[in-house]
Design an enzyme around this catalytic site. Structure first.
Site, mmCIF file in Angstrom:
data_model
loop_
_atom_site.group_PDB
_atom_site.id
_atom_site.type_symbol
_atom_site.label_atom_id
_atom_site.label_comp_id
_atom_site.label_asym_id
_atom_site.label_seq_id
_atom_site.Cartn_x
_atom_site.Cartn_y
_atom_site.Cartn_z
ATOM 1 N N ARG A 57 51.428 43.401 57.726
ATOM 2 C CA ARG A 57 50.264 43.169 56.876
ATOM 3 C C ARG A 57 50.141 41.734 56.380
ATOM 4 O O ARG A 57 49.088 41.131 56.421
ATOM 5 C CB ARG A 57 50.321 44.066 55.626
ATOM 6 C CG ARG A 57 49.683 45.398 55.778
ATOM 7 C CD ARG A 57 50.321 46.370 54.815
ATOM 8 N NE ARG A 57 51.690 46.561 55.255
ATOM 9 C CZ ARG A 57 52.045 47.462 56.155
ATOM 10 N NH1 ARG A 57 51.163 48.281 56.643
ATOM 11 N NH2 ARG A 57 53.287 47.558 56.568
ATOM 12 N N THR A 58 51.249 41.219 55.872
ATOM 13 C CA THR A 58 51.121 39.923 55.195
ATOM 14 C C THR A 58 50.738 38.838 56.198
ATOM 15 O O THR A 58 49.778 38.095 55.992
ATOM 16 C CB THR A 58 52.432 39.580 54.467
ATOM 17 O OG1 THR A 58 52.748 40.657 53.594
ATOM 18 C CG2 THR A 58 52.292 38.308 53.659
ATOM 19 N N LYS A 86 68.780 27.756 65.446
ATOM 20 C CA LYS A 86 69.762 26.748 65.870
ATOM 21 C C LYS A 86 70.434 26.116 64.665
ATOM 22 O O LYS A 86 71.126 25.103 64.779
ATOM 23 C CB LYS A 86 69.073 25.639 66.673
ATOM 24 C CG LYS A 86 68.367 26.119 67.918
ATOM 25 C CD LYS A 86 67.714 24.918 68.600
ATOM 26 C CE LYS A 86 66.789 25.355 69.723
ATOM 27 N NZ LYS A 86 65.941 24.241 70.165
ATOM 28 N N ARG A 107 57.438 33.078 54.824
ATOM 29 C CA ARG A 107 58.235 34.243 54.406
ATOM 30 C C ARG A 107 59.674 33.963 54.782
ATOM 31 O O ARG A 107 59.957 33.513 55.896
ATOM 32 C CB ARG A 107 57.753 35.524 55.072
ATOM 33 C CG ARG A 107 58.712 36.680 54.846
ATOM 34 C CD ARG A 107 58.128 38.010 55.228
ATOM 35 N NE ARG A 107 57.138 38.445 54.267
ATOM 36 C CZ ARG A 107 56.658 39.688 54.220
ATOM 37 N NH1 ARG A 107 57.077 40.609 55.070
ATOM 38 N NH2 ARG A 107 55.755 40.023 53.317
ATOM 39 N N HIS A 135 56.398 37.804 45.574
ATOM 40 C CA HIS A 135 55.396 37.987 46.614
ATOM 41 C C HIS A 135 54.041 37.852 45.924
ATOM 42 O O HIS A 135 53.300 38.808 45.762
ATOM 43 C CB HIS A 135 55.575 39.378 47.222
ATOM 44 C CG HIS A 135 54.927 39.567 48.551
ATOM 45 N ND1 HIS A 135 53.989 38.699 49.064
ATOM 46 C CD2 HIS A 135 55.083 40.555 49.480
ATOM 47 C CE1 HIS A 135 53.594 39.148 50.245
ATOM 48 N NE2 HIS A 135 54.246 40.270 50.522
HETATM 49 C C1 NCD Z 1 56.351 44.235 51.182
HETATM 50 C C2 NCD Z 1 57.253 43.044 51.359
HETATM 51 O O1 NCD Z 1 57.455 42.533 52.453
HETATM 52 O O2 NCD Z 1 57.773 42.622 50.338
HETATM 53 N N1 NCD Z 1 55.385 44.421 52.144
HETATM 54 C C3 NCD Z 1 54.228 43.692 52.103
HETATM 55 O O3 NCD Z 1 54.254 42.490 52.103
HETATM 56 N N2 NCD Z 1 53.076 44.372 52.036
HETATM 57 C C4 NCD Z 1 57.039 45.456 50.770
HETATM 58 C C5 NCD Z 1 58.153 45.998 51.610
HETATM 59 O O4 NCD Z 1 58.570 45.438 52.604
HETATM 60 O O5 NCD Z 1 58.626 47.059 51.207
#
Ligand code: NCD
Length: 441
Positions: A57-58, A86, A107, A135
């Site tokens: 999703r993100t 690496k 991320r 997040h």
């Molecule tokens: C979450 C995350 O990656 O922190 N998912 C997201 O970004 N919608 C929640 C999760 O992984 O449980």
């Protein structure tokens, strides 16, 4: 002290404030209802998505947002395909990618990664989830989903349930909700509560009180009937002030989260069980007319049988993802037309080799092999925190750089020293060696 971020970006939900959030919701609504106005807003720009942890999703919603605004996208969707595999430092990757893109969405599995990246990238960095810490754009998605329903979040009661300890979405959301004046019930799965410092830091920033609530249903989610509730003092009626336990008959929203197995949730629970939500529970007055949110992905805590419930909103959240992220891009890359009230960024902190390594082993300072930068917080006494990951640092003494006097860290005298004049010490003899004179409390 340097401010973080040097470049405008988005790293922590703590940087939000009510003026920012309200203007943000209006902007997101404009993007949702009048998409045509924005379709060329980022023509010619390049957005990089660097995802060193799995994501559906993100990442895709950020990329969809970029494409909908006319920008191009470059991506690292799998860390095995980048030079991180690496052994390249995050600092070098940030410097490099910053030369290829106008904004980076990052991320990373380590806490504080986005804050560090922002100091090297020379373009705005947006945190797409860093370790357990935060997040913030998921929080904007969550808050916007609630705001669309209610118009106002202040005074609403929202329960946060599941793996609060390892999950970053609930941590970030707690900041957002507290800045908007919501009441929060904490329903951690057994053994997966926040460390005390998380709540202490929120309570130190907003004018809230902490009390408890009881409900038989909580037992199946947390192992106990009693739960912590935090609420704005302004909502508490006179005679209820002294009461430590308040009644709770209804939740306006329930925010579910999965067990973060990849971060050790099951070991921490020691097989005590987390039933999650059961469809039969929805008939209880506590959950009647309750909105059900989940950042997804879901596991057993949210059975598919719940999807038909009138309050289910988790697939509305997913639909809001690209809309909210378009509003984030517009504010960061086109402030000439679509600026928003300023965030309140956290100080970048100052490294002090005497403080050693960060006590949080998941802090980004550890794989990067860099000294922990500290910053201070606290209204009544000073707390020294890692500026990357917010972990409390083991500081026992604080000196004043101008008077060269040394005090115990919680002494009221330390409150009178300007942050830029503070020097933290773990031990008294180290301070003496550095030329500080003991002055006591
Ligand atoms: C979450 C995350 O990656 O922190 N998912 C997201 O970004 N919608 C929640 C999760 O992984 O449980």
């Amino acid at each position: 002290m340097r401010r973080l971020p040097e470049m405008p970006g988005l790293h922590s939900a703590e940087a939000f404030n009510p003026a920012f959030l309200h203007a943000f919701f209006e902007r997101a609504k404009a993007v949702e209802t009048r998409p045509g106005e924005f379709e060329d807003a980022l023509r010619g720009r390049v957005i990089a998505t660097v995802f060193e942890e799995p994501s559906t999703r993100t990442r895709l919603s950020f990329e969809s947002a970029a494409l909908r605004l006319g920008a191009g996208v470059i991506t690292v969707a799998d860390p095995r395909t980048s030079s991180a595999s690496k052994g390249e430092s995050l600092r070098d990757t940030a410097r490099t990618v910053g030369g290829y893109a106008d904004l980076i969405v990052w991320r990373h599995p380590a806490d504080g990664a986005s804050r560090l990246a922002s100091q090297f990238a020379e373009v705005p960095v947006v945190n797409g989830g860093d370790g357990r810490l935060g997040h913030p754009t998921q929080t904007l998605v969550d808050l916007y989903t609630l705001w669309r329903e209610w118009g106002q979040i202040e005074g609403r009661t929202i329960a946060l349930m599941g793996d609060l300890n390892h999950g970053r979405t609930a941590r970030s959301l707690a900041w957002g909700l507290s800045l908007l004046g919501a009441r929060m019930v904490l329903l951690p799965a057994p053994g997966l509560a926040w460390e005390e410092a998380v709540l202490d830091r929120i309570l130190a920033r907003v004018d809230y009180r902490r009390c408890s609530v009881r409900h038989p249903m909580f037992r199946s989610w947390t192992g106990k009937e009693k739960a912590t509730l935090i609420e704005p003092r302004s909502l508490v009626q006179g005679e209820l002030f002294g009461r430590d336990e308040v009644e709770l008959n209804h939740l306006d929203a329930l925010y579910l989260t999965r067990l973060q197995r990849e971060r050790g949730a099951e070991e921490a629970m020691a097989s005590r069980g987390y039933g999650g939500l059961q469809v039969e529970q929805l008939a209880d007055p506590l959950l009647k007319q309750t909105l059900l949110l989940h950042p997804l992905p879901r596991r057993e805590e949210l059975p598919e049988a719940v999807d038909e419930a009138p309050g289910a909103r988790y697939f509305v959240q997913t639909r809001m993802g690209p809309i909210v992220r378009q509003a984030v891009f517009l504010a960061l890359l086109r402030p000439d037309r679509w600026s928003l009230p300023a965030l309140h960024p956290l100080p970048a902190g100052d490294p002090d080799p005497g403080l050693g390594t960060c006590p949080n082993t998941n802090c980004i300072s550890s794989p990067e092999g860099i000294p922990v930068p500290w910053r201070v917080e606290g209204r009544h006494e000073r707390h020294f925190l890692c500026a990357f990951c917010d972990a409390p640092l083991p500081v026992e003494y604080a000196g004043c750089r101008s008077t060269r006097k040394l005090h115990p860290v919680h002494s009221p005298k330390v409150m009178r020293i300007l942050p830029e004049n503070l020097r933290p010490f773990r031990e008294r003899h180290g301070a003496m060696e550095a030329g500080y004179e003991w002055s006591g409390g």
